[in-house]
Design a protein around this motif. Structure first.
Motif, PDB file in Angstrom:
ATOM      1  N   PRO A  11       8.527   0.657  20.734  1.00  0.00           N
ATOM      2  CA  PRO A  11       8.001   1.755  19.919  1.00  0.00           C
ATOM      3  C   PRO A  11       6.924   1.232  18.958  1.00  0.00           C
ATOM      4  CG  PRO A  11      10.401   1.809  19.984  1.00  0.00           C
ATOM      5  CD  PRO A  11       9.995   0.522  20.618  1.00  0.00           C
ATOM      6  N   VAL A  12       5.902   2.045  18.721  1.00  0.00           N
ATOM      7  CA  VAL A  12       4.799   1.621  17.863  1.00  0.00           C
ATOM      8  C   VAL A  12       5.290   1.483  16.428  1.00  0.00           C
ATOM      9  CG1 VAL A  12       2.513   2.220  16.980  1.00  0.00           C
ATOM     10  CG2 VAL A  12       3.111   2.721  19.354  1.00  0.00           C
ATOM     11  N   VAL A  13       4.973   0.349  15.806  1.00  0.00           N
ATOM     12  CA  VAL A  13       5.366   0.072  14.427  1.00  0.00           C
ATOM     13  C   VAL A  13       4.113  -0.298  13.649  1.00  0.00           C
ATOM     14  CG1 VAL A  13       6.712  -1.405  12.888  1.00  0.00           C
ATOM     15  CG2 VAL A  13       7.667  -0.699  15.084  1.00  0.00           C
ATOM     16  N   ALA A  14       3.950   0.277  12.460  1.00  0.00           N
ATOM     17  CA  ALA A  14       2.837  -0.071  11.572  1.00  0.00           C
ATOM     18  C   ALA A  14       3.398  -0.314  10.180  1.00  0.00           C
ATOM     19  CB  ALA A  14       1.802   1.046  11.544  1.00  0.00           C
ATOM     20  N   ASP A  17       1.751  -4.013   3.667  1.00  0.00           N
ATOM     21  CA  ASP A  17       2.449  -4.777   2.630  1.00  0.00           C
ATOM     22  C   ASP A  17       3.952  -4.779   2.864  1.00  0.00           C
ATOM     23  OD1 ASP A  17       0.076  -5.420   1.370  1.00  0.00           O
ATOM     24  OD2 ASP A  17       0.147  -3.694   0.029  1.00  0.00           O
ATOM     25  N   GLY A  18       4.352  -4.888   4.138  1.00  0.00           N
ATOM     26  CA  GLY A  18       5.770  -4.942   4.484  1.00  0.00           C
ATOM     27  C   GLY A  18       6.472  -3.609   4.546  1.00  0.00           C
ATOM     28  N   ARG A  19       5.806  -2.545   4.153  1.00  0.00           N
ATOM     29  CA  ARG A  19       6.426  -1.211   4.147  1.00  0.00           C
ATOM     30  C   ARG A  19       5.999  -0.462   5.406  1.00  0.00           C
ATOM     31  NH1 ARG A  19       4.075   3.391   2.843  1.00  0.00           N
ATOM     32  NH2 ARG A  19       2.302   2.248   1.943  1.00  0.00           N
ATOM     33  N   GLU A  20       6.988   0.084   6.123  1.00  0.00           N
ATOM     34  CA  GLU A  20       6.670   0.794   7.361  1.00  0.00           C
ATOM     35  C   GLU A  20       5.961   2.109   7.055  1.00  0.00           C
ATOM     36  OE1 GLU A  20       8.750   2.208  11.567  1.00  0.00           O
ATOM     37  OE2 GLU A  20       9.823   0.904  10.152  1.00  0.00           O
ATOM     38  N   VAL A  21       4.911   2.357   7.812  1.00  0.00           N
ATOM     39  CA  VAL A  21       4.124   3.578   7.667  1.00  0.00           C
ATOM     40  C   VAL A  21       4.404   4.459   8.867  1.00  0.00           C
ATOM     41  CG1 VAL A  21       1.805   4.550   7.493  1.00  0.00           C
ATOM     42  CG2 VAL A  21       2.331   2.361   6.386  1.00  0.00           C
ATOM     43  N   HIS A  22       4.822   5.681   8.624  1.00  0.00           N
ATOM     44  CA  HIS A  22       5.168   6.587   9.712  1.00  0.00           C
ATOM     45  C   HIS A  22       3.941   7.414  10.095  1.00  0.00           C
ATOM     46  CE1 HIS A  22       9.451   5.673   9.574  1.00  0.00           C
ATOM     47  NE2 HIS A  22       9.343   5.677   8.251  1.00  0.00           N
ATOM     48  N   LEU A  23       3.562   7.329  11.350  1.00  0.00           N
ATOM     49  CA  LEU A  23       2.424   8.074  11.883  1.00  0.00           C
ATOM     50  C   LEU A  23       2.935   8.973  13.001  1.00  0.00           C
ATOM     51  CD1 LEU A  23      -0.012   5.050  12.218  1.00  0.00           C
ATOM     52  CD2 LEU A  23      -0.135   6.811  10.453  1.00  0.00           C
ATOM     53  N   ALA A  29      -0.950   7.718  18.607  1.00  0.00           N
ATOM     54  CA  ALA A  29      -1.455   7.368  19.932  1.00  0.00           C
ATOM     55  C   ALA A  29      -2.792   6.632  19.837  1.00  0.00           C
ATOM     56  CB  ALA A  29      -1.607   8.633  20.784  1.00  0.00           C
ATOM     57  N   ALA A  30      -3.654   7.064  18.909  1.00  0.00           N
ATOM     58  CA  ALA A  30      -4.944   6.386  18.728  1.00  0.00           C
ATOM     59  C   ALA A  30      -4.728   4.951  18.275  1.00  0.00           C
ATOM     60  CB  ALA A  30      -5.795   7.144  17.715  1.00  0.00           C
ATOM     61  N   LEU A  31      -3.805   4.740  17.331  1.00  0.00           N
ATOM     62  CA  LEU A  31      -3.499   3.384  16.886  1.00  0.00           C
ATOM     63  C   LEU A  31      -2.967   2.549  18.047  1.00  0.00           C
ATOM     64  CD1 LEU A  31      -3.105   1.239  14.689  1.00  0.00           C
ATOM     65  CD2 LEU A  31      -0.845   2.230  14.252  1.00  0.00           C
ATOM     66  N   ALA A  32      -2.063   3.135  18.851  1.00  0.00           N
ATOM     67  CA  ALA A  32      -1.501   2.397  19.978  1.00  0.00           C
ATOM     68  C   ALA A  32      -2.593   1.984  20.961  1.00  0.00           C
ATOM     69  CB  ALA A  32      -0.451   3.257  20.687  1.00  0.00           C
ATOM     70  N   THR A  68     -10.031   8.431  10.632  1.00  0.00           N
ATOM     71  CA  THR A  68     -10.032   8.558   9.171  1.00  0.00           C
ATOM     72  C   THR A  68      -8.608   8.542   8.621  1.00  0.00           C
ATOM     73  OG1 THR A  68     -12.103   9.814   9.208  1.00  0.00           O
ATOM     74  CG2 THR A  68     -10.732  10.024   7.240  1.00  0.00           C
ATOM     75  N   GLN A  69      -7.701   9.246   9.296  1.00  0.00           N
ATOM     76  CA  GLN A  69      -6.304   9.270   8.864  1.00  0.00           C
ATOM     77  C   GLN A  69      -5.681   7.874   8.942  1.00  0.00           C
ATOM     78  OE1 GLN A  69      -4.866  12.227  11.604  1.00  0.00           O
ATOM     79  NE2 GLN A  69      -5.153  13.924  10.158  1.00  0.00           N
ATOM     80  N   LEU A  70      -6.005   7.136   9.982  1.00  0.00           N
ATOM     81  CA  LEU A  70      -5.460   5.782  10.123  1.00  0.00           C
ATOM     82  C   LEU A  70      -5.971   4.875   9.005  1.00  0.00           C
ATOM     83  CD1 LEU A  70      -5.686   5.233  13.994  1.00  0.00           C
ATOM     84  CD2 LEU A  70      -3.630   5.571  12.623  1.00  0.00           C
ATOM     85  N   ARG A  71      -7.251   4.985   8.691  1.00  0.00           N
ATOM     86  CA  ARG A  71      -7.807   4.144   7.627  1.00  0.00           C
ATOM     87  C   ARG A  71      -7.159   4.440   6.283  1.00  0.00           C
ATOM     88  NH1 ARG A  71     -13.988   4.701   9.944  1.00  0.00           N
ATOM     89  NH2 ARG A  71     -14.011   2.741  11.135  1.00  0.00           N
ATOM     90  N   ARG A  72      -6.880   5.705   6.040  1.00  0.00           N
ATOM     91  CA  ARG A  72      -6.229   6.060   4.776  1.00  0.00           C
ATOM     92  C   ARG A  72      -4.781   5.587   4.743  1.00  0.00           C
ATOM     93  NH1 ARG A  72      -8.473  12.295   4.542  1.00  0.00           N
ATOM     94  NH2 ARG A  72     -10.583  11.810   3.761  1.00  0.00           N
ATOM     95  N   ALA A  73      -4.093   5.715   5.851  1.00  0.00           N
ATOM     96  CA  ALA A  73      -2.669   5.359   5.887  1.00  0.00           C
ATOM     97  C   ALA A  73      -2.451   3.857   5.945  1.00  0.00           C
ATOM     98  CB  ALA A  73      -1.999   6.019   7.099  1.00  0.00           C
ATOM     99  N   LEU A  74      -3.446   3.123   6.466  1.00  0.00           N
ATOM    100  CA  LEU A  74      -3.296   1.683   6.678  1.00  0.00           C
ATOM    101  C   LEU A  74      -4.448   0.942   6.001  1.00  0.00           C
ATOM    102  CD1 LEU A  74      -2.451   1.977  10.463  1.00  0.00           C
ATOM    103  CD2 LEU A  74      -0.800   1.472   8.638  1.00  0.00           C
ATOM    104  N   PRO A  75      -4.446   0.857   4.674  1.00  0.00           N
ATOM    105  CA  PRO A  75      -5.593   0.248   3.982  1.00  0.00           C
ATOM    106  C   PRO A  75      -5.788  -1.223   4.313  1.00  0.00           C
ATOM    107  CG  PRO A  75      -3.764   0.649   2.466  1.00  0.00           C
ATOM    108  CD  PRO A  75      -3.414   1.347   3.745  1.00  0.00           C
ATOM    109  N   GLY A  76      -4.762  -1.894   4.804  1.00  0.00           N
ATOM    110  CA  GLY A  76      -4.913  -3.306   5.141  1.00  0.00           C
ATOM    111  C   GLY A  76      -5.451  -3.554   6.539  1.00  0.00           C
TER     112      GLY A  76
END
Length: 611
Positions: A11-14, A17-23, A29-32, A68-76
């Motif tokens: 399963p896709v995990v993001a 800073d160690g905290r899981e982000v739920h997408l 799917a785009a991240l995957a 854009t949503q991915l960049r906001r949710a995953l700043p690192g």
């Protein structure tokens, strides 16, 4: 600085800073899709095909929204725009798939089966299920997913072989039975199971496994077992003793060296004085100070090319190794701890003994390089603090750094400020790419092309590659296109090389006041700009304008005294332009627009202080 880590082998995990982000849904799917092609540009069309079997009419806009949503949710995350596509930059410590590939690659070259087995165990432990099993992809991703399943099966079989080579026959039987049940058409798995049973003294079970293998192959494929399986059955039936494992032969002792340098450039042109300065600074000398040299210059000026050429010439002076690391300082700088982990892995530090903290990794790195002659090349640093933890501690090593802005906090560093080459050198580069006779046959068109490129090596390389790709295309045709207002940034793109994206990436990294100063001075078309004139254009106090100009200088966005000069083909620069930020008013807007920033006169009308 935020850090990101991802899992795709299940399963896709993001995590940030160690905290899981739920997408959810399509962003997941785009991240995957990007993770499955990490460090590779994924075109917008390819991404659309991955997300939809039947794309909607709004697919392009939807993809842009998801990114854009991915960049906001995953700043690192280092999620970059590259031309008409996207690139997710990551290392093996950030994506489980890359770690799996790293471990399996190193296992194949390990001379000791015990080392290979340990690496393969770590690689297999990364799998939590089928790749991206919680994502619904379009059919375009089927081949990639099947490829990964195939590589997993190969790794499992390779791991079993290392156990057999170590004489662990009985211990591996259970795993091989499961593998044969899951992959019944793989003859290698059956062969390993039969051999393990035979070596364990279980001849009857070995022959029964052969019968199962034959029945499966005949039923499913209509084929008899291959020669290896048949020879194995014959040997068992003959009553012969099973062959012992191959003896483990220790690898010959050798000096543990590594060379990570990219290949040198065959068509390297000019830069003789700069190259000599670097070689003089970095050749070993009787000193107690670590030699450091820095190449500073704007986007596309040729910093990395010069660094690689110098590093290859310096190789004989640093026989203990040459390390090369991309720091991605122009976009989202990579975190020092991750960079140190990459360097330590190159120096054969195993994952099980990798220190947790950045400080401990830096100390171990310095210890490993102590009294060794190693050249460290750090490409695209954000600033001095970005490289501080990556410096060796003893003077037998040396460091070569490239950056867009001055590295003022690196004490004792020899700095080479890289400007545009001379017109003759630029012409020589174009001749090497497009053909000497072809360029000399039309010198006027060639000069127009060079000046439209601002003598910028990256722009010339793209123009030369376009000409080389179309041998019958007259130089004057490309020259005419480049002479049109704002055309260079449109025309200078080919096969993943995109000048607009190159500059927009650096522009995005600027703070807003510096962006605004760049836009206003460029749109005003001033020959030179003092701080007070920048303040007048921006409509802010002189102190704020001075801060903006300083930010531009630190980011490589200004020349020493010619902040406002943005040359065109008709008005070439008398000296290096705004550190590579070049073009007409339209060009400035295209760079800013590439970053989604179209204020300050880029929507029409005259440039002014508002915005």
């Amino acid at each position: 600085m935020a850090t990101a880590a991802f899992g795709i082998l299940g399963p896709v995990v993001a995590r940030t800073d160690g905290r899981e982000v739920h997408l959810g849904g399509k962003p997941r799917a785009a991240l995957a899709a990007l993770l499955l092609h990490a460090n590779t540009v994924v075109s917008r069309d390819r991404l659309i095909a991955a997300l939809w079997e039947e794309p909607p009419a709004s697919a392009v806009a939807n993809v842009q929204t998801h990114i854009t949503q991915l960049r906001r949710a995953l700043p690192g995350a280092r999620l970059l725009t590259r031309g008409p596509g996207y690139l997710l930059e990551a290392g093996p410590d950030e994506v489980d798939l890359l770690a799996f590939e790293d471990e399996t690659r190193l296992a194949r070259t390990a001379p000791d089966p015990a080392v290979a087995a340990a690496r393969l165990e770590r690689a297999l432990a990364l799998w939590r299920g089928r790749p991206a099993e919680d994502v619904r992809f379009g059919p375009a991703m089927t081949a990639r997913l099947a490829e990964l399943e195939e590589r997993l099966a190969e790794a499992r079989s390779d791991w079993a072989q290392t156990r057999l080579d170590l004489g662990m026959h009985a211990e591996v039987i259970g795993d091989l039975r499961a593998f044969a049940a899951e992959q019944p058409l793989r003859e290698r798995g059956w062969q390993q199971l039969i051999l393990a049973l035979w070596r364990s003294g279980r001849r009857g079970e070995a022959l029964d496994a052969y019968r199962q293998a034959r029945d499966t192959l005949v039923t499913e494929l209509g084929l008899e077992p291959g020669p290896e399986l048949r020879r194995l059955q014959s040997a068992i039936l003959s009553g012969a003793e099973p062959p012992p494992p191959a003896p483990v032969v220790a690898a010959p002792a050798r000096k543990d060296t590594v060379c990570q340098l990219p290949a040198d450039i065959a068509d390297f042109v000019g830069r003789e004085s700069e190259l000599e300065t670097l070689l003089t600074a970095l050749r070993p000398a009787d000193t107690t100070v670590l030699p450091i040299a820095a190449i500073i210059g704007p986007p596309g000026i040729g910093k990395s090319t010069l660094a690689v050429r110098a590093a290859h010439l310096l190789r004989p002076y640093y026989p203990d190794g040459q390390l090369y690391l991309r720091l991605s300082g122009a976009s989202t700088p990579r975190e020092p701890g991750a960079l140190l982990a990459e360097l330590l892995r190159a120096l054969r530090v195993e994952g099980g003994v990798m220190p947790e903290s950045t400080e401990e990794r830096a100390a171990l790195f310095r210890s490993l390089l102590a009294d060794r002659a190693v050249l460290v090349v750090l490409d695209d640093a954000a600033d001095g603090p970005h490289v501080r933890d990556l410096l060796p501690g003893t003077p037998r090593s040396a460091v070569l750094v490239t950056s867009r802005g001055p590295l003022t906090t690196l004490p004792g560093a020899v700095t080479v400020q890289l400007g545009t080459p001379s017109e003759d050198e630029a012409r020589e580069l174009l001749e090497s790419l497009a053909g000497l006779a072809r360029v000399r046959a039309d010198p006027a068109a060639a000069r127009t092309i060079l000046l439209a490129c601002g003598l910028l090596p990256l722009a010339i390389r793209i123009a030369g590659a376009r000409l080389a790709a179309r041998p019958a295309w007259p130089l004057k045709a490309l020259a005419a296109r480049l002479a049109e207002p704002g055309a260079p940034l449109d025309e200078l793109a080919l096969a993943g090389q995109d000048l607009r994206a190159h500059f927009a990436m650096a522009y995005e990294a600027l703070p807003e006041p510096a962006r605004r100063a760049f836009r206003l001075v460029g749109l005003a078309g001033l020959e030179s700009s003092a701080d007070w004139s920048v303040a007048a254009l921006m409509g802010v106090p002189p102190r704020e304008a001075e801060t903006a100009v300083e930010a531009l200088a630190l980011a490589g966005g200004t020349g020493a005294r010619r902040l406002g000069r943005l040359p065109t083909a008709q008005h070439p620069p008398a000296e290096p332009a705004v550190s590579g930020w070049r073009g007409s008013r339209t060009g400035v807007c295209l760079v800013a627009g590439g970053a989604g920033d179209v204020g300050d006169g880029c929507r029409g009308g005259r440039a002014g202080a508002g915005g």
